[in-house]
Design an enzyme around this catalytic site. Structure first.
Site, PDB file in Angstrom:
ATOM      1  N   HIS A  35      29.598  22.833  14.659  1.00 39.82           N
ATOM      2  CA  HIS A  35      28.403  23.373  13.984  1.00 39.82           C
ATOM      3  C   HIS A  35      28.122  22.676  12.654  1.00 39.82           C
ATOM      4  CE1 HIS A  35      27.507  26.701  16.701  1.00 39.82           C
ATOM      5  NE2 HIS A  35      28.805  26.849  16.844  1.00 39.82           N
ATOM      6  N   ASP A  68      34.351  28.224  15.306  1.00 47.64           N
ATOM      7  CA  ASP A  68      33.948  28.594  16.675  1.00 47.64           C
ATOM      8  C   ASP A  68      33.377  27.404  17.430  1.00 47.64           C
ATOM      9  OD1 ASP A  68      31.825  28.635  14.788  1.00 47.64           O
ATOM     10  OD2 ASP A  68      30.536  29.603  16.264  1.00 47.64           O
ATOM     11  N   GLU A  69      33.405  27.520  18.744  1.00 51.94           N
ATOM     12  CA  GLU A  69      32.694  26.623  19.656  1.00 51.94           C
ATOM     13  C   GLU A  69      32.867  25.149  19.314  1.00 51.94           C
ATOM     14  OE1 GLU A  69      29.001  29.194  21.214  1.00 51.94           O
ATOM     15  OE2 GLU A  69      28.711  28.489  19.175  1.00 51.94           O
ATOM     16  N   VAL A  70      34.091  24.708  19.159  1.00 47.85           N
ATOM     17  CA  VAL A  70      34.291  23.283  18.910  1.00 47.85           C
ATOM     18  C   VAL A  70      34.210  22.552  20.246  1.00 47.85           C
ATOM     19  CG1 VAL A  70      35.797  21.549  17.891  1.00 47.85           C
ATOM     20  CG2 VAL A  70      35.809  23.878  16.997  1.00 47.85           C
TER      21      VAL A  70
END
Ligand SMILES: *[C@@H]1O[C@H](CO)[C@@H](O)[C@H](O)[C@H]1NC(C)=O
Ligand SMILES: *[C@@H]1O[C@H](CO)[C@@H](O)[C@H](O)[C@H]1NC(C)=O
Ligand SMILES: *[C@@H]1O[C@H](CO)[C@@H](O)[C@H](O)[C@H]1NC(C)=O
Ligand SMILES: *[C@@H]1O[C@H](CO)[C@@H](O)[C@H](O)[C@H]1NC(C)=O
Ligand SMILES: *[C@@H]1O[C@H](CO)[C@@H](O)[C@H](O)[C@H]1NC(C)=O
Length: 525
Positions: free
Chosen positions: A259, A319-321
């Site tokens: 992100h 998050d969400e790597v």
């Protein structure tokens, strides 16, 4: 004639005489008769004798002014005819046990208060100024308007405290820029519903509106517009102080290593260049975790962030790597081999996060991370707070059970993504959540410190932020403040509907729950 007129006015002012409070206090008793008339001419807030906090305390001095204006909005007269018999309320005296007015609220702050209104006096006592603020809010909601529009306060006793210490709301100012006034209005409505943490998801892939003093290029090159769509150091200070005066903590989130696309232009070399076979694609992935320069940058950047945001906690995201780009990059592949990570890119993520956590804790900060950091087995300090947001692959109950079993404190957001909307009364689902309905010992349950309502910004900007948030975020606010047993949906509906009318009267464009009306509609203020 008078009877008919009274009845008509009763209809006009919705004179139910029922004092609804949102969120429901732990204990509230309102006498069916007796009480006093509040008149703008005579009513005052004041400090009780021997209160440890006295006049000159900005938090309470300013709260007295705010609540006085909320009680007696300009243009709403307080006709005294028809109530000659009722005694007039004098002062609401506020007593605070612990000195302290200049500090910031924290996770450990006590917010308990007691309010008692009798014929003789009105008294509010609290351990801290933060608790006094909660009590003033309750007091303001208990004042109602009788026939002829008279402001009225019944004899009342309230003993109140929050169930959870962390009751948050997340705003996303990266996907759409939210002007300062939208943030400040949100803080007002948070105070009205006793929410106490503003989680500022300030930057993300689409834009970097935070104006950094150490790295001005971050917003210069990463904001949607570097002059109009940024938060200057002075804007950030304004938000923090506005929040403080309402007993609200500001926790900033600078999410890495994923992100972070908007960070790239301002800090050359920070992001991982992606490859297609042997060739650079020209696109970038997460923060490059194999370069020393990355950690030098993070050290300096988080030194600034730690100084700018006074709260002990920083949210570090995590998050969400997406591992695709890391996998494509030959230098990263070589590093993986050298470190003996094999093909397990979670180990690389872990390597990065651990170094970042060391940097941030060297500044005396604690941290909150999204659940993936835990899921991916990153070693974190025992005092880390794990923020649970996913519904899959395991339910949030299972995740909470797992997180707390490992001894970490947890925050819940999975069922409270208020950016998601559906036709009908979708506050109900948020309201009916029981945060502790997971398998675990009492010690595990005690590790759940609260939760947050999230308003992600893909489809939200200033035009629809407020109606989408309110009164729906109120459902989360009551779940986190009130006793676990407060879950009667019809009763909640009635009070939340009234709370929404209160919000309208206070100038907040809260959307309706269902068919009906308010005594004071938005445009009749
Ligand atoms: C407050 O007092 C009024 C009369 O003064 C009464 O009609 C009303 O029912 C009372 N409210 C509650 C919640 O008992
Ligand atoms: C507070 O102190 C003042 C002055 O000492 C006194 O006049 C007043 O009666 C006291 N008020 C109460 C409620 O004790
Ligand atoms: C990075 O820093 C480590 C330890 O400080 C050092 O051993 C290493 O040689 C450095 N790498 C580069 C590429 O500068
Ligand atoms: C619970 O956590 C452990 C260790 O972090 C992990 O190995 C396990 O897969 C997790 N279980 C679930 C159901 O998430
Ligand atoms: C919550 O309400 C229940 C039932 O009224 C009561 O037994 C319990 O003590 C309350 N919890 C707290 C923390 O006050």
């Amino acid at each position: 004639m008078a009877g008919l007129r009274g009845a008509l006015l009763a209809l006009l002012f919705g004179c139910s005489g029922v004092a609804a409070v949102w969120p429901q206090p732990q204990s509230l008793s309102v006498a069916p008769a007796g009480g006093c008339r509040l008149s703008a001419a005579r009513f005052r807030f004041g400090y009780a004798n021997s209160s440890a906090v006295v006049a000159g305390c900005a938090v309470l001095d300013q709260a007295f002014q705010r609540y006085w204006k909320l009680l007696f909005p300009a243009g709403q007269k307080d006709p005294e005819k028809g109530h000659f018999g009722d005694p007039s309320c004098g002062e609401l005296l506020v007593f605070v046990t612990k000195p302290g007015c200049d500090g910031y609220p924290s996770l450990d702050s006590k917010e308990n208060y007691k309010l008692s209104v009798s014929d003789e006096q009105m008294f509010l006592s609290a351990d801290t100024v933060w608790g006094a603020l909660r009590g003033l809010e309750t007091f303001s909601q208990l004042v109602w308007r009788a026939d002829y529009g008279t402001f009225y306060m019944n004899k009342t006793d309230v003993v109140d405290f929050p169930r959870f210490p962390h009751r948050g709301l997340l705003l996303d100012t990266s996907r759409h820029y939210l002007p300062l006034r939208a943030i400040l209005e949100t803080l007002d409505a948070m105070a009205y519903s006793k929410l106490n943490v503003f989680h500022w998801h300030i930057v993300d892939d689409p834009s970097f509106p935070y104006e950094s003093m150490a790295f001005p290029d971050l917003s210069w090159k990463g904001a949607y517009q570097p002059v109009t769509h940024v938060y200057t150091p002075s804007d950030v200070k304004t938000v923090i102080e506005y929040a403080r005066l309402r007993g609200i903590r500001v926790i900033s989130e600078f999410d890495t290593p994923g992100h972070t696309l908007s960070w790239g232009p301002g800090v050359p070399g920070l992001l991982t260049p992606c490859y297609s076979g042997p060739k650079l694609t020209g696109s970038y992935g997460p923060v490059n975790p194999i370069l020393n320069s990355t950690y030098q940058f993070m050290g300096k950047f988080f030194a600034e962030v730690s100084a700018v945001f006074p709260d002990v906690y920083i949210h570090l995201g995590g998050d969400e790597v997406d591992f695709t780009c890391w996998k494509s990059n030959p230098k990263i592949q070589a590093f993986m081999e050298q470190m003996g990570f094999g093909q397990d890119y979670r180990k690389l993520e872990s390597f990065y996060i651990q170094r970042l956590l060391d940097i941030v804790s060297s500044y005396g900060k604690g941290y909150v991370v999204w659940q993936e950091v835990f899921d991916n087995g990153v070693k974190v300090k025992p005092n880390t707070i794990i923020h649970v947001w996913k519904q899959t692959p395991v339910t949030y109950q299972k995740e909470l059970s797992n997180v707390t079993k490992s001894g970490y404190r947890a925050l819940l957001s999975s069922p409270w993504y208020l950016n998601r909307i559906s036709y009908g009364q979708d506050w109900l689902a948020a309201y009916q959540v029981e945060p502790l309905s997971f398998e675990g010992s009492p010690e595990q349950k005690a590790l759940v410190i609260g939760g947050e309502a999230c308003m992600w910004g893909e489809y939200v900007d200033e035009t629809n932020l407020t109606p989408r948030l309110w009164p729906r975020a109120g459902a989360v606010a009551e779940r986190l403040w009130s006793n676990q047993t407060v879950r009667h949906v019809q009763d909640a509906y009635t009070r939340l509907r009234d709370f929404r009318c209160t919000l309208l009267r206070r100038g907040i464009r809260a959307q309706p729950l269902f068919t009906g009306y308010c005594d004071y509609e938005f445009n009749t203020l």
